[in-house]
Design a protein around this motif. Sequence first.
Motif, PDB file in Angstrom:
ATOM      1  N   TRP A  65      -3.443   4.774   1.260  1.00  0.00           N
ATOM      2  CA  TRP A  65      -3.819   4.953   2.661  1.00  0.00           C
ATOM      3  C   TRP A  65      -3.688   6.413   3.029  1.00  0.00           C
ATOM      4  CZ3 TRP A  65      -6.107   2.696   6.620  1.00  0.00           C
ATOM      5  CH2 TRP A  65      -5.850   3.143   7.912  1.00  0.00           C
ATOM      6  N   ASP A  66      -4.699   6.949   3.666  1.00  0.00           N
ATOM      7  CA  ASP A  66      -4.662   8.335   4.123  1.00  0.00           C
ATOM      8  C   ASP A  66      -4.564   8.329   5.642  1.00  0.00           C
ATOM      9  OD1 ASP A  66      -5.171  10.979   4.853  1.00  0.00           O
ATOM     10  OD2 ASP A  66      -6.552  11.298   3.185  1.00  0.00           O
ATOM     11  N   PHE A  67      -3.420   8.784   6.166  1.00  0.00           N
ATOM     12  CA  PHE A  67      -3.231   8.755   7.604  1.00  0.00           C
ATOM     13  C   PHE A  67      -4.192   9.676   8.335  1.00  0.00           C
ATOM     14  CE2 PHE A  67       0.009   6.120   9.316  1.00  0.00           C
ATOM     15  CZ  PHE A  67       0.798   5.753   8.247  1.00  0.00           C
ATOM     16  N   THR A 120       7.750  16.810  -5.972  1.00  0.00           N
ATOM     17  CA  THR A 120       6.871  16.888  -4.806  1.00  0.00           C
ATOM     18  C   THR A 120       5.397  16.706  -5.140  1.00  0.00           C
ATOM     19  OG1 THR A 120       6.806  19.267  -5.084  1.00  0.00           O
ATOM     20  CG2 THR A 120       8.418  18.385  -3.528  1.00  0.00           C
ATOM     21  N   HIS A 121       5.088  16.536  -6.400  1.00  0.00           N
ATOM     22  CA  HIS A 121       3.688  16.354  -6.782  1.00  0.00           C
ATOM     23  C   HIS A 121       3.164  15.083  -6.124  1.00  0.00           C
ATOM     24  CE1 HIS A 121       0.307  17.184  -9.311  1.00  0.00           C
ATOM     25  NE2 HIS A 121       0.324  16.005  -9.860  1.00  0.00           N
ATOM     26  N   THR A 122       2.230  15.222  -5.207  1.00  0.00           N
ATOM     27  CA  THR A 122       1.808  14.044  -4.459  1.00  0.00           C
ATOM     28  C   THR A 122       0.655  13.328  -5.162  1.00  0.00           C
ATOM     29  OG1 THR A 122       0.170  15.265  -3.200  1.00  0.00           O
ATOM     30  CG2 THR A 122       2.391  15.113  -2.263  1.00  0.00           C
ATOM     31  N   LEU A 139       3.641  -0.810   3.848  1.00  0.00           N
ATOM     32  CA  LEU A 139       3.142   0.542   3.559  1.00  0.00           C
ATOM     33  C   LEU A 139       4.322   1.463   3.311  1.00  0.00           C
ATOM     34  CD1 LEU A 139       0.836   2.677   3.530  1.00  0.00           C
ATOM     35  CD2 LEU A 139       1.278   2.996   5.949  1.00  0.00           C
ATOM     36  N   TYR A 140       4.282   2.173   2.203  1.00  0.00           N
ATOM     37  CA  TYR A 140       5.333   3.138   1.892  1.00  0.00           C
ATOM     38  C   TYR A 140       4.854   4.520   2.302  1.00  0.00           C
ATOM     39  CZ  TYR A 140       7.997  -0.253  -0.761  1.00  0.00           C
ATOM     40  OH  TYR A 140       8.747  -1.334  -1.132  1.00  0.00           O
ATOM     41  N   LYS A 141       5.698   5.205   3.057  1.00  0.00           N
ATOM     42  CA  LYS A 141       5.298   6.475   3.638  1.00  0.00           C
ATOM     43  C   LYS A 141       6.382   7.513   3.338  1.00  0.00           C
ATOM     44  CE  LYS A 141       4.325   7.795   8.381  1.00  0.00           C
ATOM     45  NZ  LYS A 141       3.934   9.114   7.987  1.00  0.00           N
ATOM     46  N   PRO A 142       6.010   8.739   3.045  1.00  0.00           N
ATOM     47  CA  PRO A 142       7.059   9.739   2.816  1.00  0.00           C
ATOM     48  C   PRO A 142       7.658  10.179   4.149  1.00  0.00           C
ATOM     49  CG  PRO A 142       4.904  10.751   2.618  1.00  0.00           C
ATOM     50  CD  PRO A 142       4.667   9.302   2.877  1.00  0.00           C
ATOM     51  N   VAL A 143       8.946  10.496   4.117  1.00  0.00           N
ATOM     52  CA  VAL A 143       9.605  10.993   5.314  1.00  0.00           C
ATOM     53  C   VAL A 143       9.590  12.515   5.229  1.00  0.00           C
ATOM     54  CG1 VAL A 143      11.780  11.129   6.545  1.00  0.00           C
ATOM     55  CG2 VAL A 143      11.069   8.979   5.499  1.00  0.00           C
ATOM     56  N   ALA A 199       0.847  -1.186   0.000  1.00  0.00           N
ATOM     57  CA  ALA A 199       0.000   0.000   0.000  1.00  0.00           C
ATOM     58  C   ALA A 199       0.883   1.235   0.000  1.00  0.00           C
ATOM     59  CB  ALA A 199      -0.912   0.000   1.226  1.00  0.00           C
ATOM     60  N   LEU A 200       0.310   2.346  -0.454  1.00  0.00           N
ATOM     61  CA  LEU A 200       1.071   3.599  -0.528  1.00  0.00           C
ATOM     62  C   LEU A 200       0.359   4.678   0.262  1.00  0.00           C
ATOM     63  CD1 LEU A 200       1.721   3.638  -4.385  1.00  0.00           C
ATOM     64  CD2 LEU A 200       3.259   2.810  -2.623  1.00  0.00           C
ATOM     65  N   ASP A 201       1.132   5.537   0.901  1.00  0.00           N
ATOM     66  CA  ASP A 201       0.569   6.700   1.575  1.00  0.00           C
ATOM     67  C   ASP A 201       0.132   7.680   0.489  1.00  0.00           C
ATOM     68  OD1 ASP A 201       0.258   9.242   2.793  1.00  0.00           O
ATOM     69  OD2 ASP A 201       1.641   8.681   4.388  1.00  0.00           O
ATOM     70  N   VAL A 202      -1.033   8.267   0.677  1.00  0.00           N
ATOM     71  CA  VAL A 202      -1.570   9.120  -0.380  1.00  0.00           C
ATOM     72  C   VAL A 202      -0.759  10.421  -0.533  1.00  0.00           C
ATOM     73  CG1 VAL A 202      -3.209  10.431   1.000  1.00  0.00           C
ATOM     74  CG2 VAL A 202      -3.804   9.778  -1.333  1.00  0.00           C
ATOM     75  N   ASP A 203       0.101  10.711   0.437  1.00  0.00           N
ATOM     76  CA  ASP A 203       0.931  11.910   0.310  1.00  0.00           C
ATOM     77  C   ASP A 203       2.306  11.630  -0.280  1.00  0.00           C
ATOM     78  OD1 ASP A 203      -0.449  13.148   3.391  1.00  0.00           O
ATOM     79  OD2 ASP A 203      -0.935  13.706   1.322  1.00  0.00           O
ATOM     80  N   LEU A 204       2.521  10.440  -0.774  1.00  0.00           N
ATOM     81  CA  LEU A 204       3.785  10.146  -1.448  1.00  0.00           C
ATOM     82  C   LEU A 204       3.847  10.921  -2.749  1.00  0.00           C
ATOM     83  CD1 LEU A 204       4.570   6.336  -1.539  1.00  0.00           C
ATOM     84  CD2 LEU A 204       5.993   8.139  -0.616  1.00  0.00           C
TER      85      LEU A 204
END
Lengths: 421, 117
Positions: A134-136, A171-173, B110-114, A109-114
């Motif tokens: 995934w949206d934290f 940086t385009h998320t 889960l991949y997360k930005p730092v 899964a990927l964080d939506v802010d990547l």
Amino acid sequence: MIFEFSIILLILHLQYKFVVDVNTILLTRESDFLPAMLNPQVPPSVPGSSMDVDNEVFQRVVRVTDGTSPESFPIISEADLEISRHRTAVFLSTHMAYELLPESGKVIALDVDLPVKQAFHILHEQGISTAPLWDFSKAKFVGVLSVLDFILIMRELGTHGSNLTEEELETHTISAWKEAKLYLSTQVNGLGSAVPRQLVQAGPDDSLKEVALKILQNGVATVPILHSLSSDASNPRLLHLASLSGILKCICRFFKHSPSSLPILQYPLCAVPVGTWVPKIGEPNRQPLAMLRPSASLGAALNLLLQAQVSSIPIVDDNDSLLDVYSRSDITTLAKDKIYAHVNLEEITIHQALQYRDDPFSTYGYNNQKCHMCLRSDPIHKILERLSQPGVRRLVIVEAGSKRVEGIISVGDIFRFLLGI
Amino acid sequence: MSHQYGEDQDRVNVAGFEIPNSPEASYNNAYPGNEDEGREPPMLPQHLQHTLLNQPTNSNSNIDPCGPHLPLPQNVCLNHLYIENRESPRSVVSLGVTHRFRSKFVTVVLYKPVPRR
């Protein structure tokens, strides 16, 4: 003698429409099956013509349609078709999505802010084509990132690429991209307010039929299987990404040991009105099958993938013989060495893009994209088994020997046909 | 014996039972520090190294949206959260956990930005 007949058959094959004579279908060994056609005047209900395979040609003539033409009629007998559809539907309704999970599976899964750029690399590194988002801040899964998004981004970069600075690309998320996509689609559709699409998801206790319908009706490739212990669906756990190939695998596994319960399995592919076929002369109202030459530009390929809403395009030479297949998921190979930042879609040919994909010396070299082909005479059970292999979503139907493209059959086609959609 | 009441109660003088004087050492010692903070944390149990997350992606598999199939995990590494060990100037970090769902196992990454400082 046989050879002469074959040549005559071939010539007639190209010129005449076919009429099926169901009663005289002889289901012999695969190699004996000739999609022969003679005598187009034979009415469909001639009973009991004696067919001696060695001395005479099959009086059976096959008409191929894409199933959506109003003139189509099932070549396979109605009874067999109904039995097959009914039993498949019963199986799909009584088995749950939990069965799709492997004993020990992995989901990414990927964080939506990547940043989108990072996401591109991750999909390529991990060898996946889709990942849930995934949206934290909301503590839930809000969508899915797939190769279709990348194709749209590549096209946007291609047309407006020079306007975005390197910094902006970095940086385009993903969430910014999804908002932009929503905006673009409302512009195209002329809708008033943009309602974001809800995530199409399913639970482990949903039936396989529900999952298949969700995939088909929403036009998605995968559906995340989520499970939440609490009744308000908070804290969802991601279990699996369900796809039609996985469901097909369950079907094959179940019916493998009693093939007679699904009569459709024994019929050859051309006897079943499923798949997209190259229109024959005299069938002007059919959609042409999208194909491209290797010299076409990558931009043309991406546009075709989007407009025709297909997931892959056969690449053919001047004789319409199959050379390779360019799929939507091949777009992730552009992540290698960051070539996508410098790529001009109109200048790269498909041939170059395919070479890049198949490069055996690349860092994550997986040379996996053999073009999966089949013949129109292949029995359905063999077609289904091949389509249920992971990563194989469609088979190109070719003519034996010349490899001329005759059509494409995909997992979606099979399911739409079996579910009667 | 006669007991004497009042302020002399604590000072019963019985022959042979005299209260000894306080020892003559100094009472100016520093308070002992919290020794626990100076020590290294205990070693990670070695069996936690056997996480499924280190399995290399099958390089010959087709792009499969369902994900690669992994071997069954050891019970001991279930429900432990792992973080990927990337080099320091990193913008993305990945977290992974293997947990059991009914009688099957799921490994979620889960991949997360730092966030940049």
